[in-house]
Design a protein around this motif. Sequence first.
Motif, PDB file in Angstrom:
ATOM      1  N   GLY A 248       2.624   4.883   3.648  1.00 17.81           N
ATOM      2  CA  GLY A 248       3.663   4.028   3.088  1.00 17.81           C
ATOM      3  C   GLY A 248       3.419   2.548   3.366  1.00 17.81           C
ATOM      4  O   GLY A 248       3.738   1.694   2.529  1.00 17.81           O
ATOM      5  N   LEU A 249       2.878   2.263   4.536  1.00 16.12           N
ATOM      6  CA  LEU A 249       2.608   0.854   4.881  1.00 16.12           C
ATOM      7  C   LEU A 249       1.566   0.267   3.930  1.00 16.12           C
ATOM      8  O   LEU A 249       1.700  -0.871   3.475  1.00 16.12           O
ATOM      9  CB  LEU A 249       2.147   0.742   6.342  1.00 16.12           C
TER      10      LEU A 249
ATOM     11  N   GLU B 183       3.168  -0.082   0.373  1.00 20.60           N
ATOM     12  CA  GLU B 183       4.070  -1.236   0.222  1.00 20.60           C
ATOM     13  C   GLU B 183       3.260  -2.483  -0.171  1.00 20.60           C
ATOM     14  O   GLU B 183       3.638  -3.220  -1.088  1.00 20.60           O
ATOM     15  CB  GLU B 183       4.811  -1.461   1.541  1.00 20.60           C
ATOM     16  N   LYS B 184       2.136  -2.685   0.514  1.00 25.58           N
ATOM     17  CA  LYS B 184       1.290  -3.833   0.169  1.00 25.58           C
ATOM     18  C   LYS B 184       0.703  -3.684  -1.235  1.00 25.58           C
ATOM     19  O   LYS B 184       0.553  -4.649  -1.981  1.00 25.58           O
ATOM     20  CB  LYS B 184       0.128  -3.970   1.169  1.00 25.58           C
TER      21      LYS B 184
ATOM     22  N   LYS C 200       3.031  -4.407  -4.033  1.00 28.26           N
ATOM     23  CA  LYS C 200       3.152  -5.865  -4.174  1.00 28.26           C
ATOM     24  C   LYS C 200       1.988  -6.402  -5.020  1.00 28.26           C
ATOM     25  O   LYS C 200       2.182  -7.261  -5.889  1.00 28.26           O
ATOM     26  CB  LYS C 200       3.159  -6.505  -2.778  1.00 28.26           C
TER      27      LYS C 200
ATOM     28  N   TYR D 168       8.154  -2.895  -7.476  1.00 26.86           N
ATOM     29  CA  TYR D 168       8.775  -2.273  -6.311  1.00 26.86           C
ATOM     30  C   TYR D 168       9.428  -0.973  -6.786  1.00 26.86           C
ATOM     31  O   TYR D 168      10.052  -0.942  -7.844  1.00 26.86           O
ATOM     32  CB  TYR D 168       9.824  -3.209  -5.705  1.00 26.86           C
TER      33      TYR D 168
ATOM     34  N   PHE E 149       9.201   2.457   3.539  1.00 29.90           N
ATOM     35  CA  PHE E 149      10.091   1.848   2.545  1.00 29.90           C
ATOM     36  C   PHE E 149      11.560   1.985   2.981  1.00 29.90           C
ATOM     37  O   PHE E 149      12.370   1.097   2.767  1.00 29.90           O
ATOM     38  CB  PHE E 149       9.915   2.518   1.176  1.00 29.90           C
TER      39      PHE E 149
ATOM     40  N   HIS F 145      13.797  -0.640   5.243  1.00 32.70           N
ATOM     41  CA  HIS F 145      14.595  -1.745   4.718  1.00 32.70           C
ATOM     42  C   HIS F 145      16.024  -1.276   4.433  1.00 32.70           C
ATOM     43  O   HIS F 145      16.981  -1.989   4.696  1.00 32.70           O
ATOM     44  CB  HIS F 145      13.957  -2.298   3.449  1.00 32.70           C
TER      45      HIS F 145
END
Lengths: 435, 435
Positions: free
Chosen positions: B244-245, B248-249, B252, B257, B278, B281
């Motif tokens: 997931g990390l 996320e990048k 972007k 999103y 995710f 947040h």
Amino acid sequence: MSKQKRFLLNEDELPRQWYNIQADMINKPLPLLNPATREPLTAEDLSHIFANECAKQELDTEHAWIDIPEEVLRRYSYYRSTPLVRAYALEEALGTPAHIYFKNESVNPLGSHKLNSAIPQCYYCKQEGVKNVTTETGAGQWGAALSYAAKSFGLECAVYQVKISMLQKPYRSSIMRTFGATVTGSPSMSTRAGKDIITADPNHPGSLGTAISEAVELATTTPDCKYTLGSVMNHVSLHQSVIGLEAEKQMKMAGEYPDMIIACFGGGSNFGGLAFPFMRHQLKGEGKKIDFIAAEPESCPKLTKGKFEYDFGDTAGYTPLLPMYTLGHEFKPANIHAGGLRYHGAGTIVSQLLKDGYLRGVDIPQLESFDAGLLFARTEGIIPAPESCHAIAATIREAKKCKETGEEKVILFNLSGHGLIDMTAYDSFLNGDLV
Amino acid sequence: MSKQKRFLLNEDELPRQWYNIQADMINKPLPLLNPATREPLTAEDLSHIFANECAKQELDTEHAWIDIPEEVLRRYSYYRSTPLVRAYALEEALGTPAHIYFKNESVNPLGSHKLNSAIPQCYYCKQEGVKNVTTETGAGQWGAALSYAAKSFGLECAVYQVKISMLQKPYRSSIMRTFGATVTGSPSMSTRAGKDIITADPNHPGSLGTAISEAVELATTTPDCKYTLGSVMNHVSLHQSVIGLEAEKQMKMAGEYPDMIIACFGGGSNFGGLAFPFMRHQLKGEGKKIDFIAAEPESCPKLTKGKFEYDFGDTAGYTPLLPMYTLGHEFKPANIHAGGLRYHGAGTIVSQLLKDGYLRGVDIPQLESFDAGLLFARTEGIIPAPESCHAIAATIREAKKCKETGEEKVILFNLSGHGLIDMTAYDSFLNGDLV
């Protein structure tokens, strides 16, 4: 020299042209001949079985660089560049001072380098209004790649798979069917050629030669149908040149240049794909001399024990006469697991280059190939295809020589595909059943 | 928005810390209990079966970010980042306005996301002087990943594989053996737990619950041996957070999103790996609200039809009591091909988050899952694992809703693994034999 393990190119660094080594060869390949007239074939003759554009590329000895169509570039970008990888763990296990790199062509969805040519061949067929494509396949790597490429361009696809390979690796025909292809074991009773072969030898295990005969017959007797080939032909090596063109840039990223380039050898597509872009400097007398090695199975030794002569590409004698190192088109290879290497002849470009001393062949016994594959799997974590095991075995031979001499040679080999569909072969090997 | 198909990170952009969602959860997971005393377990208790560091991570509710050891980072860099891919061809086939992305965890040498946790678990064992590791596996993705990781760290490895999965996909045990592991079908006669299960039901097809019992028994009765687990536990989700990390990048980079995040669900490792980074947040009340969907098989519906209660993680009752959504530790799942989803319970973190309304489960019939997998293969060129087919089916359901409403939702799903070892399942499906 970088300590990095993997080298990848950005999308904007991918090659936008294929490299056509024919244009730079000092002695051009001898022409393909019409077997009836012994006259050289024209692109128009060839376009009766191949897509027009492929027929043109096949005989092009003028243009060293050929633009890759935009649509093909777009599809290449889905999985390319493939990684160039430094095999640190393998080096450590061997205790060799050699630096071993491999180009990992196994990472695309179809598991081998074959997709690099399946995409453009299907693209040209689609452009030219063809509706059906047909082909032969051994281990099934080419058949799998073509099945997917055909489906993605909306073409129907019929594959003749070598019968013994079909039995050895049933999952490959399942993969082809999953992509919507029709798969038939060769020799089969569905063609005249197949019937003749079975009549002469009811237990014929099949070969790439028998499967080519059946596929060519289907193509020439079916409307809107073209034949496609996964190796041997010049246009296939042309498409595969993306491998070597990428590798050249990636070796630069690694800060090294190969002393040796090694690939397994069936018809020549993965060998030529990696080797030719590097060999172009040699043909021009530029750069560091590279030792090019083609690793073939001991049981199918066309490069080391074949004769250079005109021969058919298939068993039935449907193809043009090809000038090549050959074991004879009726050669029946042993039932080794490296189904992609069970072919009697070498492509015409490689044959001419071998004759002219630009490369050398080595032959590898099956057991040595699996020993090498197992060591590679247990160190680098990738189970290699039985075909690729031959390149690994040849690499290990050279790396061991470096251990003796203390030379820090840079060896680059092609990992043409993974072996996940070949686990029965590894089972046999681990159980001690292989010879 | 970019027209690019694949998004990859450079080595220097890879995450250097794992994300531990426990630290950010408003309601922490309930404690694991000692079944005899009903007292909460300490890290010391857990370290009798797990590596000390994993035991510590399991109960860590304080540190949101945990450093990834250098050696683990180095090994991650061999295959990570995995690509984030825009599924243009699938979108087109569905005629949906939705933007579908998938994180392709199938591209590492072992074929699934499982390697992300096998590497750190073996690393910690090696650091702590352990000599042997043992585990359970269903479809064999975890077993294959652990076998390779163990070999690469010089550890011996014993795997109990669910018997029915072993028969359905024999190549997976071949892969494990190729990497030097010992593989035993569960239930087996080699442990007390296995004998009891077979005595009660001689035809027991096995389940992850039976295999866990046998592996835990082996670990606790063997010197220098630790048990490892490929899902369910908190430290496994922690390791999987790299998925997931990275995503996320990469989202972007794609300039988008997600509105929805979807993963298949067995014990929760690929779901948590993609979703938790995710979800962090949301837990802080920041950012756009995401609809998190866990796709489970209709025949093993713990999220949609299970009860939230304390239950054992295995059939024999060797494990701590876990607070989770469960179908009961004696639940015998149907013999579906998605062997990795045949588990009776959900991990404690996911269970708490489901209770608190942060995600929802959907259940997918087996036929719908293979319909989805076939469409995905024929469009995107990757044959998905039967487990991953559930995520694809849930994605297709949502994409079809978007077609009705005209909404351009952004859907991100996890392609947890490829299905090349599951071709018998595709064969059965194509032959119409599946129900």
